[in-house]
Design a protein around this motif. Structure first.
Motif, PDB file in Angstrom:
ATOM      1  N   ALA A  84     -25.534  30.600  24.375  1.00  0.00           N
ATOM      2  CA  ALA A  84     -24.344  31.429  24.181  1.00  0.00           C
ATOM      3  C   ALA A  84     -24.711  32.812  23.679  1.00  0.00           C
ATOM      4  O   ALA A  84     -24.085  33.811  24.052  1.00  0.00           O
ATOM      5  CB  ALA A  84     -23.392  30.745  23.195  1.00  0.00           C
ATOM      6  N   GLY A  85     -25.740  32.880  22.821  1.00  0.00           N
ATOM      7  CA  GLY A  85     -26.191  34.182  22.336  1.00  0.00           C
ATOM      8  C   GLY A  85     -26.656  35.075  23.477  1.00  0.00           C
ATOM      9  O   GLY A  85     -26.304  36.265  23.533  1.00  0.00           O
ATOM     10  N   PHE A  86     -27.438  34.506  24.399  1.00  0.00           N
ATOM     11  CA  PHE A  86     -27.885  35.280  25.564  1.00  0.00           C
ATOM     12  C   PHE A  86     -26.701  35.661  26.443  1.00  0.00           C
ATOM     13  O   PHE A  86     -26.638  36.776  26.963  1.00  0.00           O
ATOM     14  CB  PHE A  86     -28.894  34.460  26.375  1.00  0.00           C
ATOM     15  CG  PHE A  86     -30.308  34.560  25.874  1.00  0.00           C
ATOM     16  CD1 PHE A  86     -31.078  35.675  26.143  1.00  0.00           C
ATOM     17  CD2 PHE A  86     -30.864  33.532  25.125  1.00  0.00           C
ATOM     18  CE1 PHE A  86     -32.374  35.777  25.695  1.00  0.00           C
ATOM     19  CE2 PHE A  86     -32.164  33.616  24.665  1.00  0.00           C
ATOM     20  CZ  PHE A  86     -32.920  34.750  24.955  1.00  0.00           C
ATOM     21  N   TRP A  87     -25.770  34.714  26.620  1.00  0.00           N
ATOM     22  CA  TRP A  87     -24.623  34.986  27.489  1.00  0.00           C
ATOM     23  C   TRP A  87     -23.759  36.106  26.925  1.00  0.00           C
ATOM     24  O   TRP A  87     -23.362  37.019  27.666  1.00  0.00           O
ATOM     25  CB  TRP A  87     -23.795  33.717  27.645  1.00  0.00           C
ATOM     26  CG  TRP A  87     -22.716  33.836  28.687  1.00  0.00           C
ATOM     27  CD1 TRP A  87     -22.810  33.541  30.000  1.00  0.00           C
ATOM     28  CD2 TRP A  87     -21.379  34.327  28.469  1.00  0.00           C
ATOM     29  NE1 TRP A  87     -21.618  33.799  30.639  1.00  0.00           N
ATOM     30  CE2 TRP A  87     -20.724  34.289  29.721  1.00  0.00           C
ATOM     31  CE3 TRP A  87     -20.685  34.783  27.358  1.00  0.00           C
ATOM     32  CZ2 TRP A  87     -19.408  34.691  29.875  1.00  0.00           C
ATOM     33  CZ3 TRP A  87     -19.378  35.199  27.512  1.00  0.00           C
ATOM     34  CH2 TRP A  87     -18.747  35.144  28.761  1.00  0.00           C
ATOM     35  N   VAL A  88     -23.476  36.051  25.644  1.00  0.00           N
ATOM     36  CA  VAL A  88     -22.659  37.096  25.021  1.00  0.00           C
ATOM     37  C   VAL A  88     -23.364  38.441  25.091  1.00  0.00           C
ATOM     38  O   VAL A  88     -22.745  39.473  25.403  1.00  0.00           O
ATOM     39  CB  VAL A  88     -22.347  36.722  23.547  1.00  0.00           C
ATOM     40  CG1 VAL A  88     -21.711  37.905  22.819  1.00  0.00           C
ATOM     41  CG2 VAL A  88     -21.436  35.509  23.495  1.00  0.00           C
ATOM     42  N   ILE A 132     -28.161  36.922  18.965  1.00  0.00           N
ATOM     43  CA  ILE A 132     -28.611  35.538  19.144  1.00  0.00           C
ATOM     44  C   ILE A 132     -28.661  34.809  17.810  1.00  0.00           C
ATOM     45  O   ILE A 132     -28.145  33.697  17.677  1.00  0.00           O
ATOM     46  CB  ILE A 132     -29.987  35.505  19.848  1.00  0.00           C
ATOM     47  CG1 ILE A 132     -29.846  36.006  21.282  1.00  0.00           C
ATOM     48  CG2 ILE A 132     -30.554  34.082  19.842  1.00  0.00           C
ATOM     49  CD1 ILE A 132     -31.170  36.207  21.994  1.00  0.00           C
ATOM     50  N   TRP A 133     -29.292  35.424  16.793  1.00  0.00           N
ATOM     51  CA  TRP A 133     -29.386  34.707  15.515  1.00  0.00           C
ATOM     52  C   TRP A 133     -28.023  34.616  14.830  1.00  0.00           C
ATOM     53  O   TRP A 133     -27.737  33.637  14.129  1.00  0.00           O
ATOM     54  CB  TRP A 133     -30.441  35.309  14.591  1.00  0.00           C
ATOM     55  CG  TRP A 133     -30.114  36.572  13.853  1.00  0.00           C
ATOM     56  CD1 TRP A 133     -30.555  37.818  14.136  1.00  0.00           C
ATOM     57  CD2 TRP A 133     -29.311  36.698  12.667  1.00  0.00           C
ATOM     58  NE1 TRP A 133     -30.052  38.735  13.226  1.00  0.00           N
ATOM     59  CE2 TRP A 133     -29.297  38.062  12.313  1.00  0.00           C
ATOM     60  CE3 TRP A 133     -28.597  35.794  11.884  1.00  0.00           C
ATOM     61  CZ2 TRP A 133     -28.590  38.538  11.207  1.00  0.00           C
ATOM     62  CZ3 TRP A 133     -27.885  36.275  10.779  1.00  0.00           C
ATOM     63  CH2 TRP A 133     -27.895  37.627  10.454  1.00  0.00           C
ATOM     64  N   ALA A 134     -27.153  35.615  15.051  1.00  0.00           N
ATOM     65  CA  ALA A 134     -25.827  35.578  14.434  1.00  0.00           C
ATOM     66  C   ALA A 134     -24.971  34.444  14.993  1.00  0.00           C
ATOM     67  O   ALA A 134     -24.075  33.932  14.306  1.00  0.00           O
ATOM     68  CB  ALA A 134     -25.118  36.914  14.637  1.00  0.00           C
ATOM     69  N   ILE A 135     -25.239  34.023  16.234  1.00  0.00           N
ATOM     70  CA  ILE A 135     -24.529  32.885  16.820  1.00  0.00           C
ATOM     71  C   ILE A 135     -25.251  31.577  16.500  1.00  0.00           C
ATOM     72  O   ILE A 135     -24.619  30.562  16.206  1.00  0.00           O
ATOM     73  CB  ILE A 135     -24.392  33.083  18.345  1.00  0.00           C
ATOM     74  CG1 ILE A 135     -23.467  34.278  18.630  1.00  0.00           C
ATOM     75  CG2 ILE A 135     -23.862  31.818  19.018  1.00  0.00           C
ATOM     76  CD1 ILE A 135     -23.380  34.668  20.088  1.00  0.00           C
ATOM     77  N   GLU A 136     -26.575  31.588  16.548  1.00  0.00           N
ATOM     78  CA  GLU A 136     -27.358  30.373  16.315  1.00  0.00           C
ATOM     79  C   GLU A 136     -27.278  29.901  14.866  1.00  0.00           C
ATOM     80  O   GLU A 136     -27.107  28.703  14.595  1.00  0.00           O
ATOM     81  CB  GLU A 136     -28.830  30.632  16.691  1.00  0.00           C
ATOM     82  CG  GLU A 136     -29.766  29.468  16.461  1.00  0.00           C
ATOM     83  CD  GLU A 136     -29.624  28.371  17.502  1.00  0.00           C
ATOM     84  OE1 GLU A 136     -30.225  27.296  17.308  1.00  0.00           O
ATOM     85  OE2 GLU A 136     -28.919  28.586  18.510  1.00  0.00           O
ATOM     86  N   MET A 181     -36.210  33.439  13.592  1.00  0.00           N
ATOM     87  CA  MET A 181     -37.242  32.448  13.293  1.00  0.00           C
ATOM     88  C   MET A 181     -36.865  31.606  12.079  1.00  0.00           C
ATOM     89  O   MET A 181     -37.133  30.402  12.033  1.00  0.00           O
ATOM     90  CB  MET A 181     -38.578  33.150  13.058  1.00  0.00           C
ATOM     91  CG  MET A 181     -39.235  33.685  14.322  1.00  0.00           C
ATOM     92  SD  MET A 181     -39.698  32.388  15.495  1.00  0.00           S
ATOM     93  CE  MET A 181     -41.024  31.579  14.594  1.00  0.00           C
ATOM     94  N   SER A 182     -36.245  32.227  11.099  1.00  0.00           N
ATOM     95  CA  SER A 182     -35.805  31.476   9.917  1.00  0.00           C
ATOM     96  C   SER A 182     -34.746  30.449  10.295  1.00  0.00           C
ATOM     97  O   SER A 182     -34.731  29.331   9.758  1.00  0.00           O
ATOM     98  CB  SER A 182     -35.253  32.443   8.864  1.00  0.00           C
ATOM     99  OG  SER A 182     -34.856  31.752   7.702  1.00  0.00           O
ATOM    100  N   SER A 183     -33.865  30.802  11.226  1.00  0.00           N
ATOM    101  CA  SER A 183     -32.853  29.849  11.699  1.00  0.00           C
ATOM    102  C   SER A 183     -33.495  28.657  12.394  1.00  0.00           C
ATOM    103  O   SER A 183     -32.972  27.538  12.343  1.00  0.00           O
ATOM    104  CB  SER A 183     -31.888  30.546  12.663  1.00  0.00           C
ATOM    105  OG  SER A 183     -31.230  31.624  12.042  1.00  0.00           O
ATOM    106  N   PHE A 184     -34.639  28.893  13.040  1.00  0.00           N
ATOM    107  CA  PHE A 184     -35.354  27.817  13.725  1.00  0.00           C
ATOM    108  C   PHE A 184     -36.175  26.959  12.764  1.00  0.00           C
ATOM    109  O   PHE A 184     -36.258  25.746  12.931  1.00  0.00           O
ATOM    110  CB  PHE A 184     -36.315  28.399  14.767  1.00  0.00           C
ATOM    111  CG  PHE A 184     -35.654  29.026  15.950  1.00  0.00           C
ATOM    112  CD1 PHE A 184     -34.338  28.744  16.299  1.00  0.00           C
ATOM    113  CD2 PHE A 184     -36.351  29.912  16.758  1.00  0.00           C
ATOM    114  CE1 PHE A 184     -33.741  29.321  17.403  1.00  0.00           C
ATOM    115  CE2 PHE A 184     -35.775  30.498  17.869  1.00  0.00           C
ATOM    116  CZ  PHE A 184     -34.463  30.207  18.187  1.00  0.00           C
TER     117      PHE A 184
END
Length: 224
Positions: free
Chosen positions: A31-35, A55-59, A123-126
């Motif tokens: 979704a991050g890539f799509w947005v 991407i990180w704001a959605i993930e 990376m922190s989200s991962f």
């Protein structure tokens, strides 16, 4: 396996729960890539800073909300406490990832600051946030899962494998950077980000496969 489950029964979750969490995290990444592409006309090659930020704001919210449900000792740790631990873990993990990247040769300079910050937050989200939500500051669990690489049960493999996959993927993704191909995707942190996300997805698939195997093993033990 039976001894591990008896030592840490809370670390066991069903394979369907593992699948659901991983699918949601994977869909958030997509979704991050799509947005970025369809709403803001951005992509990772030509505007890595804004794309990584989206991407990180959605993930991150998806990761923190889902993994907080898997917190250990829920009778002592509320859902909102686990969310707070994840919120605190995001900047701490980003700092550690940034320092690690710089130590391994990531470029330094003000022109790279925003790129490095947003890459480190992703990376922190991962790598950091899921375990912070589940275990908080329990050094014993962190040390066992990451330093000793001895996870127990599907939940800990769900924390360990995607995190290791993201780090290893980022490392492999950095290989093309010094080559003289003069391609725009070789710039920091584009290929590193692609590698990290690919490794993260591979780690999720691997942890789901192990969850299925462990579930089958538990059914066999019960049958015996």
């Amino acid at each position: 396996m039976k001894e591990e489950l008896e030592k840490n029964p809370q670390s066991t979750i069903s394979s369907s729960q593992v699948f659901f969490i991983h699918v949601c995290c994977g869909l958030a990444l997509a979704a991050g890539f799509w947005v970025a592409h369809h709403v803001y006309s951005l992509n990772l090659v030509f505007d890595p800073t804004k794309t990584l930020c989206l991407i990180w704001a959605i993930e991150f919210p998806v990761v923190i909300l889902l993994f907080s449900c898997c917190r250990q000792k829920p009778e002592k740790c509320s859902y909102f406490t686990a969310i707070a631990r994840g919120l605190l873990g995001l900047p701490v993990g980003a700092l550690l990832n940034a320092l690690g990247a710089l130590a391994l040769g990531a470029p330094v300079g003000l022109q790279y600051l925003e790129k490095t910050v947003n890459w480190s937050l992703l990376m922190s989200s991962f790598t950091f946030v899921p375990t912070a939500c589940v275990y908080g500051s329990s050094w014993t669990d962190w040390h066992r899962i990451f330093a000793c690489t001895k996870p127990n049960g599907p939940l800990e493999f769900m924390l360990c494998l995607p995190a290791h996959g993201a780090v290893i993927g980022a490392w492999f993704g950095a290989w093309p950077m010094p080559l003289d191909w003069e391609r725009p995707w070789q710039d920091w942190p584009i290929c590193v980000s692609y590698g990290a996300m690919a490794g993260y997805v591979v780690g999720m698939v691997g942890s789901f496969g192990l969850a299925l195997k462990m579930h089958a093993g538990r059914k066999q033990l019960k049958a015996e």
